[in-house]
Motif scaffolding. Structure first.
Motif, PDB file in Angstrom:
ATOM      1  N   GLY A  99      -0.839 -39.785  -8.154  1.00  8.64           N
ATOM      2  CA  GLY A  99      -0.202 -40.981  -7.609  1.00  8.64           C
ATOM      3  C   GLY A  99      -1.219 -42.037  -7.213  1.00  8.64           C
ATOM      4  N   ILE A 100      -2.292 -41.608  -6.563  1.00  4.36           N
ATOM      5  CA  ILE A 100      -3.350 -42.553  -6.181  1.00  4.36           C
ATOM      6  C   ILE A 100      -3.985 -43.181  -7.421  1.00  4.36           C
ATOM      7  CG2 ILE A 100      -5.621 -42.740  -5.094  1.00  4.36           C
ATOM      8  CD1 ILE A 100      -4.731 -40.555  -3.134  1.00  4.36           C
ATOM      9  N   LYS A 102      -2.584 -43.701 -10.324  1.00  4.55           N
ATOM     10  CA  LYS A 102      -1.676 -44.664 -10.941  1.00  4.55           C
ATOM     11  C   LYS A 102      -1.538 -45.951 -10.113  1.00  4.55           C
ATOM     12  CE  LYS A 102      -0.809 -42.258 -14.548  1.00  4.55           C
ATOM     13  NZ  LYS A 102      -1.372 -42.679 -15.856  1.00  4.55           N
ATOM     14  N   ILE A 103      -1.736 -45.844  -8.807  1.00  3.14           N
ATOM     15  CA  ILE A 103      -1.733 -47.063  -7.981  1.00  3.14           C
ATOM     16  C   ILE A 103      -2.954 -47.908  -8.313  1.00  3.14           C
ATOM     17  CG2 ILE A 103      -2.026 -47.915  -5.622  1.00  3.14           C
ATOM     18  CD1 ILE A 103      -0.240 -45.671  -4.667  1.00  3.14           C
ATOM     19  N   GLN A 104      -4.089 -47.254  -8.509  1.00  7.48           N
ATOM     20  CA  GLN A 104      -5.321 -47.963  -8.820  1.00  7.48           C
ATOM     21  C   GLN A 104      -5.337 -48.485 -10.253  1.00  7.48           C
ATOM     22  OE1 GLN A 104      -8.139 -44.871  -7.921  1.00  7.48           O
ATOM     23  NE2 GLN A 104      -8.266 -45.405  -5.741  1.00  7.48           N
ATOM     24  N   PRO A 106      -2.341 -48.829 -12.829  1.00  4.53           N
ATOM     25  CA  PRO A 106      -0.946 -48.638 -13.265  1.00  4.53           C
ATOM     26  C   PRO A 106      -0.787 -48.803 -14.774  1.00  4.53           C
ATOM     27  CG  PRO A 106      -1.218 -50.779 -12.224  1.00  4.53           C
ATOM     28  CD  PRO A 106      -2.513 -50.056 -12.035  1.00  4.53           C
ATOM     29  N   THR A 182      11.247 -48.255 -11.682  1.00  3.05           N
ATOM     30  CA  THR A 182      10.205 -48.823 -12.537  1.00  3.05           C
ATOM     31  C   THR A 182      10.821 -49.550 -13.724  1.00  3.05           C
ATOM     32  OG1 THR A 182       8.622 -47.100 -11.912  1.00  3.05           O
ATOM     33  CG2 THR A 182       8.189 -48.281 -13.961  1.00  3.05           C
ATOM     34  N   LEU A 189       4.437 -49.600 -10.033  1.00  2.00           N
ATOM     35  CA  LEU A 189       4.076 -49.116  -8.702  1.00  2.00           C
ATOM     36  C   LEU A 189       5.097 -48.107  -8.185  1.00  2.00           C
ATOM     37  CD1 LEU A 189       2.197 -49.319  -6.231  1.00  2.00           C
ATOM     38  CD2 LEU A 189       3.642 -51.193  -5.391  1.00  2.00           C
ATOM     39  N   ALA A 192       4.284 -44.634  -9.335  1.00  3.05           N
ATOM     40  CA  ALA A 192       3.173 -44.053  -8.572  1.00  3.05           C
ATOM     41  C   ALA A 192       3.643 -43.599  -7.195  1.00  3.05           C
ATOM     42  CB  ALA A 192       2.051 -45.071  -8.437  1.00  3.05           C
ATOM     43  N   ILE A 193       4.493 -44.406  -6.547  1.00  5.34           N
ATOM     44  CA  ILE A 193       5.016 -44.040  -5.226  1.00  5.34           C
ATOM     45  C   ILE A 193       5.853 -42.770  -5.322  1.00  5.34           C
ATOM     46  CG2 ILE A 193       6.587 -44.749  -3.380  1.00  5.34           C
ATOM     47  CD1 ILE A 193       5.662 -47.637  -3.868  1.00  5.34           C
TER      48      ILE A 193
END
Length: 320
Positions: A99-100, A102-104, A106, A182, A189, A192-193
């Motif tokens: 998840g982290i 994909k936040i960084q 996407p 999404t 985002l 990822a969340i």
């Protein structure tokens, strides 16, 4: 009985999770969804955990030997604790890490309909698995509530499967919502969340399992109901003057050890003592069938100053 019910639930969960894991990996490969990958790893971890529970049940059946005179019943607790560690590390930490990532960095989804279809099918299959676990648990939990059953059950398989299946269903809902948002917002985002939410859920379930299995590994005594039955049997025999103290310990999910020191009247002959102890053992096993290892020590009651009890297992606060 609880072992057989637990095995049925474990086998049902294993086949469900294996099939679900394959379809999730396929959906992740074509869509690139982080939530889909987290759910695929979750299903792999669950399927592996079910194999560990079956392994623990098999190893626990070994006969007692010189090295382990009380048998291998606690193997089931050991492997259930390993399940908690696997769920925490392989499932929870991986999902958090993904998840982290994909936040960084996407990525947009492709073939968005495929993960939604797979997740909908997976929700149906997990519901069937969860239903099987509930059905098997209902046959052994009696009047206990669900949380009380999970907290107090001495057989680890059913509580583990119930929590795993519940986490799987909630995780699938998280993933479905994340992928759906999404698609609707065109914002990766949310994917990822959703992955982070799945990771947090798995870590929470793993922590609950670890705490419960730790308690069983350390050693738990009889339930309040069984403790009262045992004390009633010991105190109710006419040949016994009083119970000096008593302790209980689960050697395995279906094997309870009872150790008691009981006072006989002075000048009681050895034949009467032996006969009374035999009667007590027979009655105890009839009242509490899983009380399979029983040690009863005869003694004389000696008046001593009253002291505060150190555990709830002490019936009388004085003795030799």
């Amino acid at each position: 009985m609880s072992a057989s019910h637990g095995t049925k639930a474990v086998v049902a969960a294993f086949f469900a999770n294996t099939g679900i894991a394959v379809t999730k990996f396929v959906a992740w490969f074509f869509s690139g969804s982080a939530s889909m990958l987290a759910e695929a790893i979750h299903s792999v971890a669950d399927a592996g955990n079910q194999l560990l529970l079956l392994l623990g049940g098999r190893l626990a059946k070994r006969n007692a030997d010189r090295e382990h005179p009380f048998g291998y019943g606690r193997e089931r607790y050991v492997w259930a604790f390993v399940v908690a560690l696997v769920l925490f590390s392989v499932g929870g930490l991986f999902s958090i890490s993904e998840g982290i990532s994909k936040i960084q960095d996407p990525h947009e989804l492709t073939m968005w309909w495929l993960p939604l279809l797979v997740l909908a099918i997976a929700i149906g299959l997990e519901t069937l698995s969860f239903r099987t676990a509930i059905k098997e648990a209902n046959q052994v939990r009696g009047k206990a509530g669900w949380w009380e059953f999970i907290r107090k059950a001495k057989s680890p398989e059913l509580p583990v499967i119930l929590l795993e299946d519940l986490a799987a269903l909630v995780g699938l809902v998280f993933a479905f919502a994340a992928v759906g948002l999404t698609v609707l917002t065109d914002n990766p985002l949310f994917d990822a969340i959703g992955t982070l939410a799945i990771g947090a859920l798995l870590i929470a379930v793993a922590a609950i399992l670890a705490v419960e299995m730790k308690s069983l590994l350390i050693g738990e005594g009889a339930t309040k109901e069984d403790h009262a039955k045992i004390a009633r049997v010991l105190n109710g025999n006419p040949g016994v003057e009083s119970v000096i103290h008593m302790k209980t310990l689960y050697l395995g999910p279906e094997e309870l050890m009872v150790a008691a020191k009981i006072a006989f009247p002075p000048q009681t002959d050895i034949e009467h003592i032996a006969t009374t102890i035999d009667d007590l053992e027979k009655t105890l096993r009839a009242e509490v069938p899983h009380a399979r290892v029983i040690y009863i020590e005869p003694d004389l009651y000696i008046e001593q100053p009253e002291i505060a009890p150190s555990t709830d297992h002490i019936v009388i606060q004085s003795g030799n």
